[in-house]
Design a protein around this motif. Structure first.
Motif, PDB file in Angstrom:
ATOM      1  N   PRO A  20       0.800  -1.229   0.000  1.00 25.19           N
ATOM      2  CA  PRO A  20       0.000   0.000   0.000  1.00 25.19           C
ATOM      3  C   PRO A  20       0.833   1.279   0.000  1.00 25.19           C
ATOM      4  O   PRO A  20       0.390   2.313  -0.494  1.00 25.19           O
ATOM      5  N   GLU A  74      -0.141  -6.062   5.183  1.00 25.19           N
ATOM      6  CA  GLU A  74      -1.132  -5.530   4.254  1.00 25.19           C
ATOM      7  C   GLU A  74      -0.536  -5.438   2.852  1.00 25.19           C
ATOM      8  O   GLU A  74       0.627  -5.076   2.672  1.00 25.19           O
ATOM      9  N   VAL A 113      -1.782  -4.609  -1.564  1.00 27.53           N
ATOM     10  CA  VAL A 113      -2.748  -3.853  -2.354  1.00 27.53           C
ATOM     11  C   VAL A 113      -2.908  -4.515  -3.722  1.00 27.53           C
ATOM     12  O   VAL A 113      -1.938  -4.940  -4.350  1.00 27.53           O
ATOM     13  N   VAL A 129      -6.948  -2.622  -0.532  1.00 27.67           N
ATOM     14  CA  VAL A 129      -5.963  -3.159   0.411  1.00 27.67           C
ATOM     15  C   VAL A 129      -6.546  -4.391   1.109  1.00 27.67           C
ATOM     16  O   VAL A 129      -7.731  -4.415   1.443  1.00 27.67           O
TER      17      VAL A 129
END
Length: 306
Positions: A73, A100, A102, A108
């Motif tokens: 992200p 995380e 994306v 996300v």
């Protein structure tokens, strides 16, 4: 959407041809259900399997040669992952972690990754690999269960407040505007509890069951979901013109072993298709609400006896 069914199958020898030094990428990685991405010593992608293409939403040509920064992200997330797991002097004590990522769409999601450096016999880093699975849905359900437990066990709240809070959680999870608990007797559908971001229906409002989408729920004796009434052919039903509903998911409400009514969540706008897991989750919502109604009924009985 990437056609992952043919994306790599059209290149049957690609995995065997990709090498980092003397290390070949095993062809078996191609068919793993988890996303597998291999990068060189500079963290530029040299190979990805079908699951990775599906997960991140790219074609193989869009990924090859790109920095793995494309998958994070933010730049800081990319740098942090590199310092911990994808460098010659990684600081992580283990290489199984949550992070995380994306997608190409910009969405996300939370992934669980096993990854780290690939080295030759002398310990020189040849490149890096990462095996990732999407755990965002699993984590969302865990958080939902925790929230439901907190609401139900909160002794400072009465039954009405608890049920409204449960309906609110349902609206948030199913991405709908309104939630209802009904009491059904013969042909009458009576609203007992409601929560809405648009306009709540007054408690005690009564409709003919045949004019309500819940008629199908009762007829099928199980959960029913519709993400677009027009597209699914439900629009001619009286409930469409009466309530202008595009999205609907509902389930019978069973209290103390007997049919009580229904629990449903609705919106005037269509949404993404429901999944099989949503049909199981709405049964769970109904079970939590049934528990509250059962407790309330027992408390009223004890009060009457006293």
């Amino acid at each position: 959407m990437v056609d992952t069914a043919t994306e790599l199958q059209n290149r049957p020898d690609e995995a065997a041809d990709i090498k980092l030094g003397k290390v070949s990428i095993p062809s078996l990685f191609r068919d793993l259900p988890e996303a597998v991405i291999v990068a060189d010593e500079n963290r530029h992608i040299v190979w990805a399997n079908n699951a990775a293409l599906m997960m991140f939403g790219y074609t193989i040509d869009q990924l090859i040669g790109q920095s793995t920064a494309l998958l994070y992200p933010s730049k800081s997330d990319f740098v942090e992952a590199g310092e911990a797991h994808f460098s010659n002097t990684g600081t992580a004590t283990e290489h199984n972690y949550e992070c995380e990522y994306v997608r190409s769409s910009g969405k996300v999601f939370l992934g669980e990754t096993t990854g780290g450096p690939m080295r030759d016999a002398h310990g020189t880093v040849l490149g890096y690999f990462g095996i990732t699975r999407d755990i965002s849905k699993t984590r969302a359900v865990e958080q939902l269960l925790n929230s439901l437990y907190k609401v139900s066990s909160d002794q400072s709240r009465g039954t009405d407040e608890k049920i409204r809070a449960i309906l609110k959680l349902g609206c948030e999870h199913f991405q709908t505007d309104s939630g209802l608990v009904s009491w059904v007797r013969e042909d009458d559908y009576t609203v007992l509890y409601s929560y809405s971001d648009i306009a709540e229906i007054d408690r005690g409002s009564t409709f003919q069951i045949d004019d309500c989408c819940c008629a199908k729920v009762l007829a099928e004796n199980g959960p029913v979901a519709c993400n677009s009434s027009k597209d699914s052919g439900c629009a001619p039903h009286p409930c469409y013109s009466l309530f202008v509903l595009e999205t609907y998911i509902g389930v019978p409400l069973i209290v103390d072993g007997e049919l009580f009514g229904t629990v449903n969540f609705t919106s005037p706008e269509p949404r993404a298709p429901f999944e099989a897991g949503d049909l199981e989750l709405i049964k769970m919502f109904a079970a939590w609400i049934a528990q509250q109604l059962s407790i309330e009924k027992e408390l009223n009985r004890l009060t009457f006896l006293n």
